[in-house]
Enzyme design. Sequence first.
Site, PDB file in Angstrom:
ATOM      1  N   HIS A  13       0.822  -1.454  -0.052  1.00 27.43           N
ATOM      2  CA  HIS A  13      -0.069   0.330  -0.140  1.00 27.43           C
ATOM      3  C   HIS A  13       0.441   1.206   0.160  1.00 27.43           C
ATOM      4  CE1 HIS A  13      -3.734   2.351   1.876  1.00 27.43           C
ATOM      5  NE2 HIS A  13      -2.642   3.161   1.325  1.00 27.43           N
TER       6      HIS A  13
ATOM      7  N   HIS B 281       1.901   5.520  -1.603  1.00 22.29           N
ATOM      8  CA  HIS B 281       1.241   6.718  -2.647  1.00 22.29           C
ATOM      9  C   HIS B 281       2.902   7.257  -3.578  1.00 22.29           C
ATOM     10  CE1 HIS B 281      -2.639   6.571  -0.662  1.00 22.29           C
ATOM     11  NE2 HIS B 281      -2.733   6.156   0.000  1.00 22.29           N
ATOM     12  N   LEU B 282       2.307   7.357  -4.286  1.00 25.44           N
ATOM     13  CA  LEU B 282       3.890   7.687  -5.119  1.00 25.44           C
ATOM     14  C   LEU B 282       3.384   9.084  -5.832  1.00 25.44           C
ATOM     15  CD1 LEU B 282       5.351   4.667  -6.828  1.00 25.44           C
ATOM     16  CD2 LEU B 282       6.416   5.840  -4.702  1.00 25.44           C
ATOM     17  N   ARG B 283       1.818   9.431  -5.897  1.00 21.83           N
ATOM     18  CA  ARG B 283       1.923  10.862  -6.557  1.00 21.83           C
ATOM     19  C   ARG B 283       2.285  10.912  -7.874  1.00 21.83           C
ATOM     20  NH1 ARG B 283      -1.296  11.177  -1.971  1.00 21.83           N
ATOM     21  NH2 ARG B 283      -0.415  11.577  -0.338  1.00 21.83           N
TER      22      ARG B 283
ATOM     23  N   ASN C 220      -5.448   7.347  -5.739  1.00 18.31           N
ATOM     24  CA  ASN C 220      -5.464   8.315  -5.766  1.00 18.31           C
ATOM     25  C   ASN C 220      -4.721   9.878  -6.347  1.00 18.31           C
ATOM     26  OD1 ASN C 220      -3.423   8.099  -3.529  1.00 18.31           O
ATOM     27  ND2 ASN C 220      -5.091   9.262  -2.034  1.00 18.31           N
TER      28      ASN C 220
ATOM     29  N   LYS D  51      -9.205  -0.233  -5.448  1.00 16.75           N
ATOM     30  CA  LYS D  51      -9.201  -0.002  -4.686  1.00 16.75           C
ATOM     31  C   LYS D  51      -9.981   1.221  -4.199  1.00 16.75           C
ATOM     32  CE  LYS D  51      -7.554   2.501  -0.991  1.00 16.75           C
ATOM     33  NZ  LYS D  51      -6.888   2.731   0.363  1.00 16.75           N
TER      34      LYS D  51
ATOM     35  N   HIS E 251     -10.294   1.326   2.252  1.00 18.14           N
ATOM     36  CA  HIS E 251     -10.817   1.907   3.103  1.00 18.14           C
ATOM     37  C   HIS E 251     -11.340   1.982   3.854  1.00 18.14           C
ATOM     38  CE1 HIS E 251      -8.739   5.562   4.920  1.00 18.14           C
ATOM     39  NE2 HIS E 251      -9.372   5.370   5.182  1.00 18.14           N
TER      40      HIS E 251
ATOM     41  N   HIS F 258      -4.498  -1.074   6.012  1.00 23.39           N
ATOM     42  CA  HIS F 258      -3.968  -0.069   7.368  1.00 23.39           C
ATOM     43  C   HIS F 258      -4.710  -0.052   7.997  1.00 23.39           C
ATOM     44  CE1 HIS F 258      -6.815   2.776   4.991  1.00 23.39           C
ATOM     45  NE2 HIS F 258      -6.040   2.946   4.020  1.00 23.39           N
TER      46      HIS F 258
ATOM     47  N   LEU G  42      -4.970   9.006   8.954  1.00 19.90           N
ATOM     48  CA  LEU G  42      -5.890   8.081   7.575  1.00 19.90           C
ATOM     49  C   LEU G  42      -6.071   7.513   7.588  1.00 19.90           C
ATOM     50  CD1 LEU G  42      -8.781  10.757   6.644  1.00 19.90           C
ATOM     51  CD2 LEU G  42      -8.720  10.132   8.974  1.00 19.90           C
TER      52      LEU G  42
ATOM     53  N   ASP H 153       1.391   2.836   3.772  1.00 20.16           N
ATOM     54  CA  ASP H 153       0.387   4.066   3.693  1.00 20.16           C
ATOM     55  C   ASP H 153       1.217   5.218   3.407  1.00 20.16           C
ATOM     56  OD1 ASP H 153      -1.310   5.177   2.549  1.00 20.16           O
ATOM     57  OD2 ASP H 153      -2.641   5.071   4.597  1.00 20.16           O
TER      58      ASP H 153
ATOM     59  N   HIS I  75       3.146  14.450   1.465  1.00 16.38           N
ATOM     60  CA  HIS I  75       2.403  15.428   1.297  1.00 16.38           C
ATOM     61  C   HIS I  75       3.545  17.003   2.026  1.00 16.38           C
ATOM     62  CE1 HIS I  75      -1.427  14.252   1.339  1.00 16.38           C
ATOM     63  NE2 HIS I  75      -1.496  13.605   1.882  1.00 16.38           N
TER      64      HIS I  75
ATOM     65  N   ALA J 247      -3.652  14.712   5.540  1.00 18.10           N
ATOM     66  CA  ALA J 247      -3.880  13.533   5.689  1.00 18.10           C
ATOM     67  C   ALA J 247      -2.468  12.818   5.947  1.00 18.10           C
ATOM     68  CB  ALA J 247      -5.105  12.420   5.941  1.00 18.10           C
TER      69      ALA J 247
HETATM   70  O1  DOR Z   1      -3.125   9.205   5.753  1.00 14.19           O
HETATM   71  C1  DOR Z   1      -3.153   8.899   4.804  1.00 14.19           C
HETATM   72  N1  DOR Z   1      -2.810  10.040   3.831  1.00 14.19           N
HETATM   73  N2  DOR Z   1      -4.883   7.918   4.527  1.00 14.19           N
HETATM   74  C2  DOR Z   1      -5.281   8.142   3.478  1.00 14.19           C
HETATM   75  O2  DOR Z   1      -5.630   7.343   3.205  1.00 14.19           O
HETATM   76  C3  DOR Z   1      -5.082   8.559   2.225  1.00 14.19           C
HETATM   77  C4  DOR Z   1      -3.327   8.819   2.121  1.00 14.19           C
HETATM   78  C5  DOR Z   1      -2.926  10.333   1.284  1.00 14.19           C
HETATM   79  O3  DOR Z   1      -3.243  10.611   0.074  1.00 14.19           O
HETATM   80  O4  DOR Z   1      -2.034  10.879   1.647  1.00 14.19           O
HETATM   81 ZN    ZN Z   2      -2.924   5.410   1.689  1.00 12.12          ZN
END
Ligand code: DOR
Ligand code: ZN
Length: 346
Positions: A14, A16-18, A42, A100, A137, A175, A220, A248, A252, A264
């Site tokens: 799990h 996130h690479l953006r 996402n 997802k 999620h 998560h 989150l 996860d 940011h 988050a």
């Molecule tokens: O803390 C989180 N950040 N929880 C998520 O489910 C999404 C993630 C994000 O994309 O920043």
């Molecule tokens: Zn996530």
Amino acid sequence: MTQTLTIPRPDDWHLHLRDGDMLAAVLPETSRDFGRAIIMPNLVPPVVTGDQARAYRDRILAALPEGDDFTPLMTLYLTEDTDPNDLAAAFESGLIRAVKLYPAGATTNSASGVRNFENVRPILERMAEIGCPLCVHGEVTTADVDIFDREAVFIDTVLDPLRRSIPGLRVVMEHITTKDGVDYAMAGDDTLGATITTHHLIINRNHILVGGIKPHYYCLPVAKRETHRLALRAAATSGNKRFFLGTDSAPHLDHLKEHACGCAGCFTATNTMPLLAHVFEEENALQNLAAFASQNGPAFYGLPVNTATMTLTKQDAPVAFPNKIPTPNGPVTVFDPGYPVYWNVT
Ligand code: DOR
Ligand code: ZN
């Protein structure tokens, strides 16, 4: 005596690479240590179609540092308008490994998520037929449910009824943050798995709120009380095949975390494996780190364990991990466990 531990090269189930500059900045932090990762869809706009997943995969591969042995495992973002034929073709060709499900409004960029679960039932039934895993999620989003109860209520009111009505559906509880999540995963059959993040093994809600608010600990699902963290640690370090690593790791920019309405996400890609070695050693369970980080995930997803290996070594002095990862738009803070860590990847 030097303490070392060698495990199969781990995977992150799990991540996130953006995209764009952020992708270029954070991808090396994962591809250095991990063989594969399930890539969250996402983005803005989200990765909804097979074509979008292919294009995103190609952007990730183009950003990969030369020589890093890393395979992105792509996912689609489930919407009420998802085309089941497009989804099935993407899964059957190997382009995507999972889909997802974000309840609408649950977290970062989840506005296109599912509002009415009945509307996605035919898609989920198709996924059960073809064996495509659903990564969930697991939080309800209605205003009347307290944020610390959202996972437990989701399990009772959404997840369990859903799994009972589509018994073949393979589900990953993403998560998990509660003892309720641990207990539900433990009681499940082989269609059920659960990922646990690095940071939820380390922080509870006091770490976020006591002595001043700590935006870099806000994610989150939000960290819960200590009893839940202890249940997560017992599950992760047990070796039980239902539980595997999904960091996860969610970058940011600092100015968007340190903000009146902070985003988050905890960014743990840089130091996850040393932190896990620390946690597993504390639990006298170093022998189960391979199961959690390298073996249980591939077993659930029907993939081989990586043949390459990773060696972790306990150092004499605390390891100095970078505090921040620079990007052209500002830094991203690396998760700080709040105590010295002696393990490093060597
Ligand atoms: O803390 C989180 N950040 N929880 C998520 O489910 C999404 C993630 C994000 O994309 O920043
Ligand atoms: Zn996530």
